[in-house]
Design a protein around this motif. Sequence first.
Motif, short mmCIF file in Angstrom:
data_model
loop_
_atom_site.label_atom_id
_atom_site.label_comp_id
_atom_site.label_asym_id
_atom_site.label_seq_id
_atom_site.Cartn_x
_atom_site.Cartn_y
_atom_site.Cartn_z
N SER A 231 0.93 -1.20 -0.06
CA SER A 231 0.02 -0.10 0.03
C SER A 231 0.90 1.26 0.10
CB SER A 231 -0.79 0.18 1.08
OG SER A 231 -1.69 1.28 1.34
N LEU A 232 1.77 1.10 0.74
CA LEU A 232 2.92 2.26 0.88
C LEU A 232 3.54 2.56 -0.56
CD1 LEU A 232 4.62 1.89 4.24
CD2 LEU A 232 3.13 3.83 3.75
N PHE A 233 3.86 1.36 -1.15
CA PHE A 233 4.40 1.58 -2.64
C PHE A 233 3.53 2.57 -3.47
CE2 PHE A 233 7.22 -2.72 -2.69
CZ PHE A 233 8.09 -1.96 -1.76
N VAL A 234 2.33 2.24 -3.31
CA VAL A 234 1.24 2.89 -4.13
C VAL A 234 1.28 4.54 -3.77
CG1 VAL A 234 -1.15 2.95 -5.10
CG2 VAL A 234 0.18 0.84 -4.98
N HIS A 235 0.82 4.56 -2.45
CA HIS A 235 0.66 5.87 -2.01
C HIS A 235 1.91 7.01 -2.06
CE1 HIS A 235 -3.69 5.32 -1.42
NE2 HIS A 235 -3.47 4.12 -0.58
N LYS A 236 3.09 6.18 -1.89
CA LYS A 236 4.16 7.16 -1.92
C LYS A 236 4.86 7.44 -3.14
CE LYS A 236 3.91 7.70 2.67
NZ LYS A 236 3.35 8.92 2.99
N LEU A 237 4.33 6.69 -4.04
CA LEU A 237 5.03 6.79 -5.54
C LEU A 237 5.17 8.30 -6.02
CD1 LEU A 237 6.19 5.10 -7.81
CD2 LEU A 237 3.52 5.02 -8.87
N PRO A 238 3.97 9.15 -5.69
CA PRO A 238 4.03 10.42 -6.15
C PRO A 238 5.33 11.22 -5.60
CG PRO A 238 1.86 9.82 -5.74
CD PRO A 238 2.49 8.73 -5.09
N SER A 239 5.63 10.84 -4.29
CA SER A 239 6.85 11.75 -3.67
C SER A 239 8.23 11.13 -4.09
CB SER A 239 6.48 11.44 -2.11
OG SER A 239 5.32 11.70 -1.71
N LEU A 240 8.17 10.19 -4.75
CA LEU A 240 9.64 9.47 -5.03
C LEU A 240 10.34 10.26 -6.28
CD1 LEU A 240 8.79 5.64 -4.49
CD2 LEU A 240 9.33 7.46 -2.83
N GLY A 241 11.54 9.92 -6.27
CA GLY A 241 12.57 10.48 -7.40
C GLY A 241 12.23 9.66 -8.47
N TRP A 242 12.73 9.76 -9.81
CA TRP A 242 12.67 8.96 -11.07
C TRP A 242 13.37 7.78 -10.76
CZ3 TRP A 242 15.90 6.72 -14.61
CH2 TRP A 242 15.22 6.40 -15.68
N GLU A 243 14.55 7.62 -10.11
CA GLU A 243 15.17 6.42 -10.24
C GLU A 243 14.50 5.56 -9.24
OE1 GLU A 243 17.98 3.90 -11.47
OE2 GLU A 243 17.89 5.94 -12.14
N ALA A 244 14.11 6.07 -8.23
CA ALA A 244 13.40 5.34 -7.21
C ALA A 244 11.96 4.70 -7.60
CB ALA A 244 13.11 5.96 -5.77
N ARG A 245 11.32 5.40 -8.35
CA ARG A 245 10.07 4.97 -8.83
C ARG A 245 10.37 3.86 -10.09
NH1 ARG A 245 8.96 10.56 -10.00
NH2 ARG A 245 9.21 10.35 -12.10
N LYS A 246 11.38 3.80 -10.87
CA LYS A 246 11.76 2.97 -11.86
C LYS A 246 11.91 1.75 -10.91
CE LYS A 246 15.81 2.73 -13.55
NZ LYS A 246 17.09 2.94 -14.45
N ASP A 247 12.73 1.79 -9.91
CA ASP A 247 13.29 0.56 -9.09
C ASP A 247 11.95 -0.03 -8.64
OD1 ASP A 247 15.84 0.55 -9.78
OD2 ASP A 247 16.53 1.63 -8.12
N LEU A 248 11.20 0.75 -7.94
CA LEU A 248 9.72 0.11 -7.35
C LEU A 248 8.95 -0.42 -8.31
CD1 LEU A 248 7.48 2.28 -4.77
CD2 LEU A 248 6.48 1.08 -6.73
N VAL A 249 8.87 0.36 -9.55
CA VAL A 249 8.02 -0.65 -10.68
C VAL A 249 8.58 -1.98 -10.93
CG1 VAL A 249 7.46 -0.49 -12.98
CG2 VAL A 249 7.06 1.55 -11.77
N ASN A 250 10.05 -1.96 -10.90
CA ASN A 250 10.56 -3.56 -11.24
C ASN A 250 10.31 -4.42 -10.09
OD1 ASN A 250 11.85 -2.65 -13.59
ND2 ASN A 250 13.61 -2.12 -12.84
#
Length: 341
Positions: free
Chosen positions: A81-100
């Motif tokens: 749930s945190l992955f989804v809700h905090k996604l807008p707060s993350l930087g580009w690299e962290a978002r890319k890693d999170l999607v992986n």
Amino acid sequence: MAFFFKAAVSKGRPTSPVEIVKLIKESLLALDTKTVAKALEDVEKNISFLRQTLVGDRETEPNQELIMQIAIEICKEDVLSLFVHKLPSLGWEARKDLVNCWCVLLWQKVGTNHCCVQYLENHVELLDFLVVCYNNIEIALNCGNMLRECIKHESLAKYILESASFELFFKYAELPNFDIASDALSTFKDLLTKHEMVVSEFLSSHYEQFFELYAKLVTSTNYLTRRQSVKFLSEFLLEPPNSHIMKRYILEVRYLKPVMALLKDSSKNIKICAFHIFKVFVANPNKSQDIIAVLVENHEELLELIHNLPMTRGEDEQLEEEIDLIVKEIERLSRGANVRQ
């Protein structure tokens, strides 16, 4: 249960699923504090480490038992749930890693169940959140990737199709941002093609609502939207699992008229795709009287449009044969009408 592996120990990183997930959760929650910059740095490091743990690298193969335990812990601690809700707060690299990480986690099984999919089934608001995030230009493409991974699972695709959020895709297809509109259309197509029985049931019960909205895409002033929607419809209607939908669709004059108009489009691709829809109306042996009347009334213009379809002689023998058959059928209907007069 602790799992140790050389890469983690050498870097002083956490060595158990509980520790790994705890660090990620704490760093994500810290994004709500005043030390956001430090929290973002920690999140980026922790998610990067998680990605390396899940997919491995040149030196380390992923440990499947460890990955399964991480997936269990992530669900238990509501980190998904945190992955989804905090996604807008993350930087580009962290978002890319999170999607992986997301794409790997959704396929982790505990027994016979995908635990993260099961978590999403019990927290469907996260799917709605991901759909709505197409409105956020910064994370729209990340959310698109996450959604398409979800859609591979039948239960999640079924929820999105039947949710109020689904109608948003008709809006997203018209977005001025080319990349986001294309991505949304790709997700939309996956929803309608990945699970045949689910889609068949959905369209049978939502036929009127769906095609009323889809008709607006086919006649959109946005070229990308018009081209993609006409192309998809020409393919979708001819798929065997959709034959019952196609038979219903081709009886209705309200859907024939826009397709006839598309035969005049300035785009070669749209004209050809429109013909592939039009031919099904004409070839239908059970045409309604309304359909026949429209074809007869407009037969001269239709024959001219069909003869002038942009194609090179010999380019597509099957298309040439289909054109010949459709021309003959329209001429037959016209002669029949003249005899009755």
